[in-house]
Write an enzyme that holds these catalytic residues in place. Structure first.
Site, PDB file in Angstrom:
ATOM      1  N   ASP A 197      49.951  41.443  29.793  1.00 34.71           N
ATOM      2  CA  ASP A 197      51.076  40.630  29.303  1.00 34.71           C
ATOM      3  C   ASP A 197      51.495  39.558  30.305  1.00 34.71           C
ATOM      4  OD1 ASP A 197      51.036  42.547  27.240  1.00 34.71           O
ATOM      5  OD2 ASP A 197      52.511  43.775  28.285  1.00 34.71           O
ATOM      6  N   GLU A 212      54.120  39.467  18.040  1.00 34.06           N
ATOM      7  CA  GLU A 212      54.915  39.893  19.187  1.00 34.06           C
ATOM      8  C   GLU A 212      54.679  38.886  20.322  1.00 34.06           C
ATOM      9  OE1 GLU A 212      53.479  43.699  20.627  1.00 34.06           O
ATOM     10  OE2 GLU A 212      51.428  43.199  20.074  1.00 34.06           O
TER      11      GLU A 212
END
Length: 536
Positions: free
Chosen positions: A13, A192
């Protein structure tokens, strides 16, 4: 050249931020403490870990957080003379709910003490903070829907119910104004990881889609208004390997845009490098960086298509500095070597000490291996498909409930451990505990049963991983020859895809030292060194 992954091993991420000539990348740490890894670079080629900012109880307490929960998807930015870090602390994984709480911390510099967290919201995870050129600040996060019907997101994956936008007021430190659902995602679903940036009057939104497995992707959209509507990129996905199983970098998705001072465009993303034959990513989700170009106010990979490249041009002629093949860690300082972390615990003095016995890392045996509360396990990331780890252990158990040793660890359902304990008939023994993904029960097996009796004194323990194979070794301190113990174990199960399989968990493999004492007497175990060596 930039060679991917730029951050090997569990570093997912990636949120990238440039301040002048300095680049910073923040990555998720999940249940590992301290929270969030921040790496620094001046050339986009060489990166060094410089900070884990969530380091005290007032900022982060993850006791009780399930596996693969904790710190998800941080966003790092710089504005108004300070750094801003936005992150989620996820308290639940299985079932319909996530209980995801979002916070902001700030600091005048990366190295400074970061502020206590300011609570923002709990509507979903993967938050991001965008600083607009008019001085306003906007908070975005995905919206989590615990029902089975979609409100603003994809019917394909109704739990991922679109991207929410709301203004953040830094004066009152709260969200203000209307909440807008600005992006439902593409037909790929599971939208997301939102990040906003602005260029040439356009607001650009990049999101992660397709889940964290082999369908992962970076999706891009743009709008003249921050509130939308957003039109999809002509190719829909900026970066993905989902239709190219032959690509070296798989599971590509979830990243952020950055420009060099000269205006060159790059985009981070997470990736995985699977091993044959089962395509398990034993190094977890890693960080990569791609060179991009602009055409018609849309971003594209410089190499064309959507598949990420292993090597991409760097903005400078900086030489790549490879990490050392062997690192010999000593525990002669009052703080842990920076490569090491532990699990969940905001009070590390409860589980380890570097001062009680000079020159050793003393682990205080607490709860069992796999506990979600007080587990004395200190480890570093596996960064290579082939490596060897060694440690020296002084430990004299009084009961079989006291255990210490070396572990190849993913979570409470996926680990192998070479441990020293006591056996009623054999005395002090070295044996193996193994849990190759038995969910939901977490039952261990004992590949060498009661184990092998060992002499008094310190012992040396070793683990050697070669792709999907793990072999443990031991020897008495001072002996020359290592003794293999037990069968070759499945190292590939220590991966995201091991056990429950894809999406069942999504962190990474660690190698490290553990101790537990289920009698409650906190038996100490002393580790005097630790070696990590890349093989082949």
């Amino acid at each position: 050249m930039i060679r991917n992954p730029i951050l090997p091993g569990f570093n997912p991420d990636p949120s990238i931020c440039r301040v002048g000539e300095d680049y910073y990348i923040a990555t998720s740490t999940f249940e590992w403490y301290p929270g969030v890894q921040i790496h620094h670079s001046r050339d986009l080629v060489n990166w060094r870990l410089v900070r884990r900012p969530l380091e005290r109880k007032a900022q982060l307490d993850m006791r009780g957080n399930p596996d693969s929960c904790g710190i998800w998807a941080p966003c790092l930015s710089h504005a108004d003379g300070q750094f801003w870090l936005v992150y989620t602390d996820v308290k639940r994984y299985d079932g319909n709910f996530k209980d995801a709480h979002n916070y902001i911390v700030t600091a005048p510099s990366i190295a400074a003490d970061w502020s206590d967290p300011v609570y923002v919201n709990s509507s979903g995870f993967d938050p991001s903070l965008f600083h607009d050129d008019d001085g306003r600040k906007w908070f975005v996060n995905m919206q989590w829907n615990h029902r089975t019907e979609s409100y603003g997101g994809s019917p394909k994956s109704p739990a991922f119910d679109g991207i929410l936008l709301q203004e953040w007021d830094p004066a009152t430190k709260r969200l203000v104004g209307p909440i807008r659902n600005i992006f439902a995602g593409s037909p790929l679903g599971l939208v997301e990881g939102p990040h906003l940036f602005k260029r040439n009057g356009w607001y650009y939104l990049t999101t992660a889609e397709g889940g964290t497995g082999y369908d992962h992707a970076v999706t891009m959209a743009r709008s003249r208004s921050i509130a939308g509507p957003y039109e999809m990129h002509p190719a829909m996905h900026l970066i993905t390997s989902k239709d190219h199983p032959e690509a070296v970098l798989q599971r590509a998705g979830h990243g952020q845009y950055v420009e060099t001072p000269e205006g060159e465009a790059y985009h981070t993303h997470l990736c995985g490098r699977p091993l044959a034959p089962q395509r398990r990513c034993t190094l977890g989700r890693e960080t990569a960086l791609q060179k991009c170009v602009w055409r018609d106010d849309w971003l594209y990979l410089a190499d064309g298509g959507t598949v990420p490249s292993v090597e991409v041009p760097a903005p400078t002629d900086a030489a790549r500095q490879d990490p050392p093949e062997r690192i010999d860690y000593r525990f002669d300082q009052p703080v842990l070597p920076e490569d090491f972390q532990w699990l969940r615990m905001p009070e590390p003095e409860r589980i380890f000490s570097l001062t009680e016995q000079p020159g050793v890392l003393r682990l205080h045996g607490r709860e069992s291996i796999g506990s979600w509360f007080e587990q004395a396990l200190v480890a570093r990331r596996q960064e290579d498909h082939r490596f060897r780890a060694e440690t020296v252990l002084a430990f004299q158990p009084d009961t079989y409930q006291q255990v210490a040793g070396l572990t190849h660890y993913y979570n409470r359902h996926k680990f192998h451990a070479l441990v020293v304990t006591l056996h009623e008939r054999l005395g002090r023994v070295v044996t193996i505990f193994s849990c190759p993904g038995d969910f939901p029960h977490g039952r261990m097996s004992f590949p060498v049963e009661s184990g092998e009796a060992v002499p008094d004194g310190a012992l040396e323990l070793a683990a050697e991983v070669r792709d999907n194979d793990l072999q443990f070794f031991w020897r008495a301190k001072g002996e020359e020859a290592w003794r293999p113990i037990g069968p070759v174990l499945d190292a590939g199960v220590i991966s995201d895809e091991g056990g429950r399989g894809e999406h069942g968990s999504f962190t990474g493999a660690f190698i490290g030292m553990l101790a537990f004492d289920t009698s409650g007497r906190a038996k100490p175990a002393d580790f005097s060194r630790f070696v990590y060596q890349r093989l082949d």
